[in-house]
Write an enzyme that holds these catalytic residues in place. Sequence first.
Site, PDB file in Angstrom:
ATOM      1  N   HIS A 130       0.822  -1.213   0.000  1.00  0.00           N
ATOM      2  CA  HIS A 130       0.000   0.000   0.000  1.00  0.00           C
ATOM      3  C   HIS A 130       0.850   1.255   0.000  1.00  0.00           C
ATOM      4  CE1 HIS A 130       0.757   0.682   4.293  1.00  0.00           C
ATOM      5  NE2 HIS A 130       0.265  -0.517   4.587  1.00  0.00           N
ATOM      6  N   CYS A 148       2.449  -4.971   6.692  1.00  0.00           N
ATOM      7  CA  CYS A 148       2.291  -4.708   5.258  1.00  0.00           C
ATOM      8  C   CYS A 148       3.612  -4.237   4.653  1.00  0.00           C
ATOM      9  CB  CYS A 148       1.223  -3.636   5.035  1.00  0.00           C
ATOM     10  SG  CYS A 148      -0.438  -4.152   5.526  1.00  0.00           S
TER      11      CYS A 148
END
Length: 173
Positions: A130, A148
């Site tokens: 992301h 992440c």
Amino acid sequence: MSSTVTGSKMRAILIVAITAISFVLSGCGGMKPYNGPEVTRILVYKEDRKMFLMHHDKVLKSYDIHLGFEPVGHKQYEGDGKTPEGSYLINRRNPNSDFYLSIGMSYPNTDDVQRARAVGKSAGGDIFIHGESPDPRYKNKKDWTWGCIAVTDKEMEEIYPMVNLGTVISVYP
């Protein structure tokens, strides 16, 4: 005759509205379509903080990355701050991510779930590549995610249209 004028005005208003909506949607996020070679695999090297988008054995693009706030080792359970290691698939896209844009990894797999259960915890999920955090406290941090892989928003604009669902992502220590 006045109904013809009203009908013409209505058509003109409708055409202007449709044109305006099309213009806004086409410029949404500033993303450009990708027409290059297919991304056949994503390689992530945690220690080097590098991610490579590959077309077979050729590097198409490379990116500096940020990882989970506890970057060393494989993710054991939800909340440990580690980025998973191993091979997964890109299995979802989120154009409305809190982190600009995101593409999801198929974490957890069966082994990940069993490993977490063995210590009485949940494996978690929602592991993505992301963009940047909207929280300014994380702006200059090296590793800040909950597991992440983060890049800049501008880089995510490149990555998002390049990577298809089903692309293999391999994450190495």
